[in-house]
Design an enzyme around this catalytic site. Structure first.
Site, mmCIF file in Angstrom:
data_model
loop_
_atom_site.group_PDB
_atom_site.id
_atom_site.type_symbol
_atom_site.label_atom_id
_atom_site.label_comp_id
_atom_site.label_asym_id
_atom_site.label_seq_id
_atom_site.Cartn_x
_atom_site.Cartn_y
_atom_site.Cartn_z
ATOM 1 N N ASP A 178 25.494 45.968 43.000
ATOM 2 C CA ASP A 178 25.795 46.681 44.129
ATOM 3 C C ASP A 178 27.343 46.275 44.603
ATOM 4 O O ASP A 178 27.527 47.074 44.976
ATOM 5 C CB ASP A 178 24.490 45.482 44.697
ATOM 6 N N VAL A 198 23.907 49.381 47.716
ATOM 7 C CA VAL A 198 23.820 50.280 47.344
ATOM 8 C C VAL A 198 22.460 50.405 46.345
ATOM 9 O O VAL A 198 21.824 51.448 46.032
ATOM 10 C CB VAL A 198 25.160 50.213 46.354
ATOM 11 N N ASP A 199 22.256 49.085 46.204
ATOM 12 C CA ASP A 199 20.978 49.284 45.555
ATOM 13 C C ASP A 199 19.589 49.689 46.322
ATOM 14 O O ASP A 199 18.949 50.838 46.068
ATOM 15 C CB ASP A 199 20.497 47.768 45.355
ATOM 16 N N ALA A 200 19.724 49.505 47.866
ATOM 17 C CA ALA A 200 18.506 50.231 48.941
ATOM 18 C C ALA A 200 19.049 51.426 48.577
ATOM 19 O O ALA A 200 17.580 52.117 48.958
ATOM 20 C CB ALA A 200 19.083 49.272 49.998
#
Length: 402
Positions: free
Chosen positions: A144, A172-174
């Site tokens: 991320d 970024v993951d979300a």
């Protein structure tokens, strides 16, 4: 357990993903009623052993708990021929296959799109990666913070000459999880209309780049570069004052106020003759400094009341304790509570959507490693003796909650 129908009831998802983005996307599908089977190694998925913040729990750490509700766990050793055969058997009747292996791993395991589509042409196959399936960066670590850094977003806030500003969450993951979730729903809609499955490719770099639709268009189409200022401005493309400001007893957030009106409220005479859309840009640092100096003289609650009365946009700066106890959050039911067999009473963020007829819900908390191995394999047609044999040889694993 509620009997209210759910939108994705009847769909089966094989979740072969790890860490955050993939499991979060699969959890969203489970929240809407899909039967999500988490395919994980016999030793457990990586996230089970990486406790964010040191919150380890009893038998399930909080990181895993937060990303894997509404799933069943099937623990398989995919490096064995028997384990791979079991997975392919499940693929034949699945609707969605989701993986975020490093590029090339799916091919080596024999679970790439081409192979699985030959078994089940109606399969929606979701492949998630850090930077893309090919290209010069395909083998870089999709972490991320590294993607935030590469995306340019860190230089859209903060002071000139100071370190870049990463987000305070796994941004970024979300957003990649949400992108994959959207991709699955769109591909299933296409399949309902045509009967065709397809490959859906999602990568973290494109997800965080397209999230900046407005900011990057200001640069690419408008020709305006990122210009950080001397003061800690919250966004390079928004006029001052815009950011968080210290008060006599804490902080508040202030967003794009009309400068003459703000001048009257805070007693800053220099703002009274300013044009907000002109001087908010050309005198950004001076406006920020003057605002900051004035706001330090009174408490947060006093300023929020005065700013609200003048119709200006301002709000409190919360920590997590304040957020959880906020009246609007409680009214919305943003957080949900449920009983987990090993972790007890769990409070966690719930669902970002509301459906009047087919609501999301939690039917089960995060599973133990291989908790549903026998159950899932029996549904696939294996006999009790076959399942016992696979357990004895270590091809699959199972954990009891007892």
């Amino acid at each position: 357990m509620s009997t209210t129908p759910q939108i994705l009831k009847g769909y089966r998802v094989l979740d072969c993903s790890i860490a955050m983005a993939g499991p979060f996307a699969a959890q969203r599908l489970g929240d809407l009623g899909a039967d999500v089977v988490k395919i994980e190694p016999v030793t457990g998925e990586w996230q089970r052993h990486a406790a964010a913040g040191g919150a380890r729990g009893n038998r399930v750490n909080v990181s895993f708990l937060s990303l894997n509700r509404n799933k069943r766990s099937l623990a398989i050793d995919l490096k064995t021929a028997e384990g791979k055969a079991l997975l392919l058997r499940l693929v034949a009747s699945a609707d969605v296959f989701l993986q975020n292996y490093r590029p090339g791993v799916a091919e080596r395991l024999g679970v790439d799109h081409t192979t699985l589509a030959a078994i089940n042409p109606a399969l929606v196959y979701v492949s998630m990666s850090g930077y893309g399936e090919d290209g010069p960066d395909r083998n870089l670590p999709g972490q991320d913070l590294l993607l935030q850094a590469k995306s340019g977003a860190m230089l859209s806030a903060g002071r000139h000459g100071q370190p870049p500003m990463p987000a305070g969450q796994y941004l970024v993951d979300a957003v990649t999880a949400s992108t994959a979730f959207e991709g699955v729903l769109a591909a299933l809609l296409h399949r309902e209309r045509t009967g065709e499955g397809q490959l859906v490719q999602v990568n973290m770099l494109d997800a965080i780049t397209t999230l900046q639709m407005q900011e990057l268009s200001v640069y690419t189409a408008g020709g305006v570069p990122q210009q950080r200022s001397a003061e800690p401005h919250a966004h390079v493309y928004i006029r001052a004052p815009y950011g968080t400001f210290e008060t006599a007893d804490g902080y508040l957030a202030l967003a794009m106020p009309d400068l003459p009106t703000l001048g009257k409220v805070i007693g800053e005479e220099s703002f009274l003759e300013m044009d907000s859309e002109v001087h908010g840009w050309t005198h950004r640092d001076e406006v920020h400094r003057a605002t900051a100096e004035r706001l330090r003289t009174r408490t947060t609650s006093e300023w929020l009341a005065a700013l609200a009365e003048a119709g200006l946009w301002a709000g409190p700066v919360y920590d997590y304790e304040a957020l959880v106890n906020d009246p609007q959050i409680r009214h919305n039911g943003t957080f949900v509570e449920y009983e987990h067999p090993t972790e007890g009473r769990v409070t966690t963020p719930g669902f970002p959507y509301r459906f009047s007829r087919t609501p999301a819900r939690i039917d089960r908390g995060a599973p133990l490693i291989g908790e549903h191995t026998s159950e899932v394999l029996a549904e696939a047609g294996l006999t009790p003796e076959e399942i016992r044999s696979l357990l004895r040889t270590g091809v699959v694993a199972e954990t009891s909650r007892g």
